[in-house]
Write an enzyme that holds these catalytic residues in place. Structure first.
Site, PDB file in Angstrom:
ATOM      1  N   ASN A  75      -3.185  -0.897 -21.135  1.00  0.00           N
ATOM      2  CA  ASN A  75      -3.904  -1.211 -22.376  1.00  0.00           C
ATOM      3  C   ASN A  75      -5.069  -0.243 -22.550  1.00  0.00           C
ATOM      4  O   ASN A  75      -5.821   0.009 -21.613  1.00  0.00           O
ATOM      5  CB  ASN A  75      -4.467  -2.632 -22.316  1.00  0.00           C
ATOM      6  CG  ASN A  75      -3.461  -3.629 -21.819  1.00  0.00           C
ATOM      7  OD1 ASN A  75      -2.400  -3.767 -22.401  1.00  0.00           O
ATOM      8  ND2 ASN A  75      -3.779  -4.291 -20.711  1.00  0.00           N
ATOM      9  N   HIS A 118      -1.704   6.488 -12.518  1.00  0.00           N
ATOM     10  CA  HIS A 118      -0.586   6.297 -13.454  1.00  0.00           C
ATOM     11  C   HIS A 118      -1.091   5.688 -14.771  1.00  0.00           C
ATOM     12  O   HIS A 118      -0.785   6.185 -15.856  1.00  0.00           O
ATOM     13  CB  HIS A 118       0.455   5.385 -12.795  1.00  0.00           C
ATOM     14  CG  HIS A 118       1.642   5.041 -13.646  1.00  0.00           C
ATOM     15  ND1 HIS A 118       2.899   5.530 -13.396  1.00  0.00           N
ATOM     16  CD2 HIS A 118       1.761   4.245 -14.734  1.00  0.00           C
ATOM     17  CE1 HIS A 118       3.747   5.057 -14.304  1.00  0.00           C
ATOM     18  NE2 HIS A 118       3.080   4.263 -15.127  1.00  0.00           N
ATOM     19  N   GLU A 119      -1.874   4.631 -14.666  1.00  0.00           N
ATOM     20  CA  GLU A 119      -2.353   3.951 -15.873  1.00  0.00           C
ATOM     21  C   GLU A 119      -3.318   4.834 -16.655  1.00  0.00           C
ATOM     22  O   GLU A 119      -3.314   4.832 -17.884  1.00  0.00           O
ATOM     23  CB  GLU A 119      -3.014   2.616 -15.519  1.00  0.00           C
ATOM     24  CG  GLU A 119      -2.117   1.650 -14.742  1.00  0.00           C
ATOM     25  CD  GLU A 119      -0.747   1.459 -15.358  1.00  0.00           C
ATOM     26  OE1 GLU A 119      -0.643   1.481 -16.593  1.00  0.00           O
ATOM     27  OE2 GLU A 119       0.230   1.313 -14.590  1.00  0.00           O
ATOM     28  N   HIS A 176      -1.504   7.364 -18.719  1.00  0.00           N
ATOM     29  CA  HIS A 176      -0.991   6.764 -19.959  1.00  0.00           C
ATOM     30  C   HIS A 176      -2.027   6.769 -21.085  1.00  0.00           C
ATOM     31  O   HIS A 176      -1.655   6.678 -22.254  1.00  0.00           O
ATOM     32  CB  HIS A 176      -0.619   5.305 -19.716  1.00  0.00           C
ATOM     33  CG  HIS A 176       0.784   5.078 -19.227  1.00  0.00           C
ATOM     34  ND1 HIS A 176       1.877   5.668 -19.800  1.00  0.00           N
ATOM     35  CD2 HIS A 176       1.267   4.295 -18.231  1.00  0.00           C
ATOM     36  CE1 HIS A 176       2.973   5.253 -19.172  1.00  0.00           C
ATOM     37  NE2 HIS A 176       2.629   4.420 -18.215  1.00  0.00           N
ATOM     38  N   GLU A 189       7.025   6.747 -19.107  1.00  0.00           N
ATOM     39  CA  GLU A 189       6.921   6.293 -17.721  1.00  0.00           C
ATOM     40  C   GLU A 189       7.157   7.431 -16.738  1.00  0.00           C
ATOM     41  O   GLU A 189       6.447   7.555 -15.745  1.00  0.00           O
ATOM     42  CB  GLU A 189       7.888   5.144 -17.469  1.00  0.00           C
ATOM     43  CG  GLU A 189       7.548   3.879 -18.252  1.00  0.00           C
ATOM     44  CD  GLU A 189       6.088   3.432 -18.070  1.00  0.00           C
ATOM     45  OE1 GLU A 189       5.440   3.835 -17.085  1.00  0.00           O
ATOM     46  OE2 GLU A 189       5.599   2.686 -18.936  1.00  0.00           O
ATOM     47  N   GLY A 208       3.049  -4.174 -12.216  1.00  0.00           N
ATOM     48  CA  GLY A 208       2.042  -3.691 -11.275  1.00  0.00           C
ATOM     49  C   GLY A 208       0.710  -3.526 -11.971  1.00  0.00           C
ATOM     50  O   GLY A 208      -0.342  -3.861 -11.451  1.00  0.00           O
ATOM     51  N   MET A 240      -0.954  -2.523 -16.310  1.00  0.00           N
ATOM     52  CA  MET A 240      -0.650  -2.270 -17.713  1.00  0.00           C
ATOM     53  C   MET A 240      -1.751  -1.424 -18.321  1.00  0.00           C
ATOM     54  O   MET A 240      -2.934  -1.742 -18.200  1.00  0.00           O
ATOM     55  CB  MET A 240      -0.502  -3.607 -18.451  1.00  0.00           C
ATOM     56  CG  MET A 240      -0.280  -3.472 -19.939  1.00  0.00           C
ATOM     57  SD  MET A 240       1.255  -2.565 -20.331  1.00  0.00           S
ATOM     58  CE  MET A 240       0.803  -1.796 -21.890  1.00  0.00           C
TER      59      MET A 240
HETATM   60 ZN    ZN Z   1       3.611   3.208 -16.793  1.00  0.00          ZN
END
Ligand code: ZN
Ligand code: NAG
Ligand code: NAG
Ligand code: NAG
Ligand code: NAG
Length: 827
Positions: free
Chosen positions: A326, A358-359, A362, A381, A322, A324
């Protein structure tokens, strides 16, 4: 590390221009040998990378799609070895062009002043490990640079350094771009590297490519320079990164454009850009606005500044996941980022906002602090999933406002609806599974890891209290910044915070509690039996694993969990935010007397005056723990009576829970169906979104069972139409819009159900809307409200002739709104 870019670049450029003949490593690679070493997919720890200079020249052009690169890795030797062992996959390189140079501070300078080449090399195909052996060893504590030229092909496989394409709608030309996807183990497809999450290092990325394209990477552009003899090319050199794992490195060469977000007061120094192909650039505005809000929320929540000067987000036409995370350059599938103000529905808005959050979560949980090994990927996650809901809640849940949207409750229900069925099968697996070879990752990371992980984190948040939980997480991130950690490290930060705040019993640790949830498969059902007519008001508890298909051969009777028990009841004396623990140990003697009143002893709790015989009791207030609860008959009847008399006295999520439980217990013959339907009958008075969602979920699954039963099915449909009619009649017409988010979701949900079960009023309204659209002068100008599009087309097409199907399909192909296209029709 200190090697200046200009010296290095001159070298790289000359290398590219002379284009040395590079022999294919495959031609002389020996077949991989099975070493006695168990973990032969792991790198030895003799050499540790400190900095990479990666320069790659890419001509994003058919048909070759080739790239040439050179990586210079600055290393320190920890233990003497002759072997340089690192990861590489699907690249070509040659032993002769690899050079090793001793760095300053030489232990023994006379030995090695000029660059040396390896004397032999080997490639282990199975483990993607390349070994270059030198005549003289790397010496302990000595720093080196090794320089490795390589080349490769932009693959079509959506991993490593790959190519993606789209059609320019103005010209019908195919446009190409080059992009990366490295998690979990594909950085090694772009350049040779130590491709393990714990081998963090800084990176300086330089990208050479034709001038009409642009390039971006994790860090901002440092300089842009011409390339001798390549007048149409440019070399973009990006700033040196912070220490990071290889799987988070990213770069993109494309013809995309971007929109820059308005700087916010709180972090005007973070440059935030959102990129897409030109045709859909208008669809980035929603993400470009939400992104900085979320970034800002996380800075406040974690109490740690976002460490990079910029954040780019890019919509990639061909993308396998979906999105990433980075670091500083988040990549998305187009449908996960692009939002169309008119044609995207509230579900699209939720899912895009959720992915962006969500990203961004992270960037701290995963990027700043990274798991030591892939075993703890669930924590990354699960945590990002949980934190995304927190960020969305901050944006959308404005208590008192008409726009309020109880995101956290909705997310809890979404998660539990997925977890309950999957995790009640004996074939399920624990959240935390030891990962050996990273190639196992994709087999294990599923809804259980993300959703159950998130739900368990929510459970911690509630038994520690939000403030204490937040403090523990913030301490953990601060302590391990730019480093690696594992699940026990987080548990100990949380335990410390919990004990300091005296919210966790003295002798109980977060590890002890959470190991029972994350290392075991499944979740418990708690049987609650009250003793009536006794002054002590004794409640007896019994826990066991909940199985949808009891497995007679295997005895799971020994499984138990540390369950935080919370209560709600008609008797207000019984509500306390601090849980009482239903222990897992049979032997509680380890717990001091001091803690006894926090822990249920011998599975019995005396509430004394806390509850009267005619008070209903519900365990698991607000669905805080991942459990099902069954009660004695009398208590069930009191709950049912309360629901039918005045359901608002029972908290929303507990209404959700009793609906799910009573239906499931009936299905398994633990309770009679009459009990389930007595309870369900209250729903015709229910006006809230979540209890209806829970009810419809169980009714749809019953619908599947009864679909082919002829007259029985007709009775069932009539029954549901009766349940639905009252609430449906309160819903506005298709074309009238609603302000509140939950009201919009509820409208879509009720219309879908009413039409599915054939409520005539619903079917008529929908067919009417379809007719109006079809007979409009231009179907392009008549817009069906986005939330109702899917329903309208689907309801119509169910009974329409073939030519109508063809008409809709052709429309579908012409529309360039990825968010709608991926989930439903857009016309
Ligand atoms: Zn994730
Ligand atoms: C890379 O993979 C492709 C497709 O599997 C293959 O055709 C090619 O030869 C490989 N190249 C190298 C250098 O291993
Ligand atoms: C592009 O292709 C489509 C379908 O083949 C065609 O209808 C359209 O006219 C073409 N447009 C251009 C600019 O060539
Ligand atoms: C890049 O975009 C420009 C303007 O949008 C266009 O003129 C050019 O043809 C595109 N070139 C490539 C290779 O994508
Ligand atoms: C139901 O209970 C709520 C909360 O106690 C109260 O505000 C409401 O008036 C009651 N409704 C009815 C119909 O009794």
């Amino acid at each position: 590390m200190e090697k200046s870019n200009s010296v290095f670049l001159a070298l790289a450029i000359s290398l590219m221009l002379v284009s040395p003949s590079i022999s294919d490593v495959k031609s002389d690679a020996k077949p991989s040998e099975i070493k006695s070493d168990v973990a032969n997919y792991r790198l030895p720890r003799n050499l540790i990378p400190m900095h990479y200079d990666v320069t790659i020249f890419t001509d994003v052009k058919e048909p070759e799609f080739k790239f040439d690169g050179i990586v210079t890795i600055h290393l320190i030797c920890i233990q003497q070895t002759k072997d340089l062992v690192l990861h590489m996959n699907n690249l070509t390189l040659s032993q002769d062009t690899i050079t090793r140079l001793v760095k300053h501070g030489i232990a023994n300078p006379s030995k090695e002043l000029t660059p040396v080449h390896p004397v032999s090399h080997n490639y282990d195909t199975e483990n993607e490990i390349y070994t270059a052996t030198f005549e003289t060893p790397f010496i302990t504590n000595q720093e080196y640079t090794v320089e490795i030229p390589f080349n490769g092909v932009l693959n079509e496989g959506l991993s490593g350094f790959y190519r993606s394409s789209y059609t320019n709608r103005a010209t019908n030309d195919t446009e190409w771009l080059a992009t990366t996807q490295f998690e979990s183990i594909d950085a090694r497809r772009a350049f040779p590297c130590f491709d393990e999450p714990a081998m963090k290092s800084t990176f300086t990325i330089s990208l050479g490519h034709p001038k009409h394209l642009n390039s971006i990477s994790n860090m901002p552009l440092e300089t842009s320079m011409d390339i001798p003899n390549k007048p149409d090319w440019v070399l973009n050199v990006f700033q040196k990164s912070v220490p990071m794992s290889t799987y988070l490195v990213a770069f993109i060469i494309s013809n995309f454009t971007y929109r820059e977000s308005k700087p916010s007061k709180e972090f005007s120094d973070v440059k935030f850009r959102t990129w897409a192909r030109k045709e859909v650039i208008d669809q980035v505005d929603f993400a470009a606005e939400a992104g900085p809000e979320f970034l800002n929320f996380f800075e406040r929540y974690f109490n740690i500044r976002y460490p990079l000067p910029k954040q780019d987000m890019v919509a990639i036409p061909d993308f396998s996941a979906g999105a990433m995370e980075n670091w500083g350059l988040i990549t998305y599938r187009e449908s996960s980022l692009l939002y169309d103000n008119v044609r995207s529905s509230i579900h699209n808005e939720y899912s895009i906002a959720n992915t962006v959050a969500h990203e961004l979560a992270h960037q701290w949980f995963g990027n700043l602090v990274t798991m030591k090994w892939w075993t703890d990927l669930w924590l990354n996650e699960g945590f990002a999933t949980y934190m995304a809901a927190q960020a969305l809640n901050d944006k959308y849940n404005k208590p008192g406002s008409r726009h309020s949207w109880k995101i956290l409750d909705g997310e809890a229900l979404s998660n539990i609806l997925l977890i309950f069925p999957l995790d009640s099968l004996s074939s399920s697996h624990p959240v935390s599974v030891p990962i050996g070879n990273p190639s196992e990752i994709s087999q294990i990371f599923d809804a259980i890891s993300y959703r159950k992980g998130s739900f368990l984190i929510r459970m911690m948040n509630s038994f520690l209290s939000p403030k204490v939980f937040q403090q523990g997480v913030s301490n953990y991130l601060d302590k391990y910044s730019y480093g690696n950690a594992e699940q026990d490290d987080l548990w100990s930060s949380l335990t410390e915070a919990g004990h300091r705040a005296k919210i966790l019993p003295k002798d109980l640790t977060v590890k002890k509690i959470m190991d029972s949830w994350t290392l075991q498969t499944g979740y418990p059902v708690v049987d609650v039996v009250r003793e009536y007519g006794n002054k002590k008001n004794t409640i007896k508890f019994n826990q066991k694993r909940f199985l949808a298909l009891p497995d007679l051969k295997r005895s799971d009777s020994t499984q138990c969990w540390w369950i935080p028990l919370t209560f709600t009841s008609s008797n207000e004396k019984l509500s306390s935010s601090k849980p009482i623990w239903l222990p897992c140990d049979q032997d509680n003697s380890a717990l001091s007397a001091h803690d006894q009143h926090d822990i249920v002893a011998n599975d019995e709790l005396d509430l004394n005056a806390g509850l009267k015989d005619n008070d209903w009791l519900i365990i698991n207030r607000d669905m805080n723990a991942l459990i099902r609860v069954n009660y004695d008959d009398k208590n069930w009847d009191m709950i049912i009576n309360q629901l039918n008399a005045n359901h608002t006295n029972i908290p929303t999520l507990n209404r959700v829970q009793v609906i799910m439980d009573v239906m499931e217990f009936s299905k398994l013959n633990i309770l009679k169906y009459s009990k389930a339907f007595d309870l369900m009958s209250y729903i015709h008075k229910e006006s809230e979104y979540l209890p209806w969602r829970s009810a419809l979920n169980t009714l749809y699954s019953m619908d599947n069972l009864l679909k082919r039963t002829g007259p029985t099915y007709d009775y069932f449909k009539t029954y549901i139409r009766n349940l639905l009619a009252a609430q449906f009649s309160t819903q506005p017409e298709i074309r009238s819009s609603l302000e509140g988010y939950e009201e919009r979701l509820h409208k879509t949900q009720l219309y879908s159900a009413a039409c599915h079960f054939g409520l005539p009023e619903c079917v008529e309204r929908v067919q009417e809307e379809y007719k109006s659209w079809k007979s409009a002068k231009s179907v392009d100008n008549y817009i069906i409200p986005a939330d109702m599009m899917y329903l309208t087309y689907c309801e119509h097409i169910k009974t329409a002739p073939l030519e109508e199907w063809n008409f809709l399909y052709k429309r579908y192909l012409t529309i360039d709104t990825p968010s709608r296209k991926s989930t439903s029709f857009v016309l």
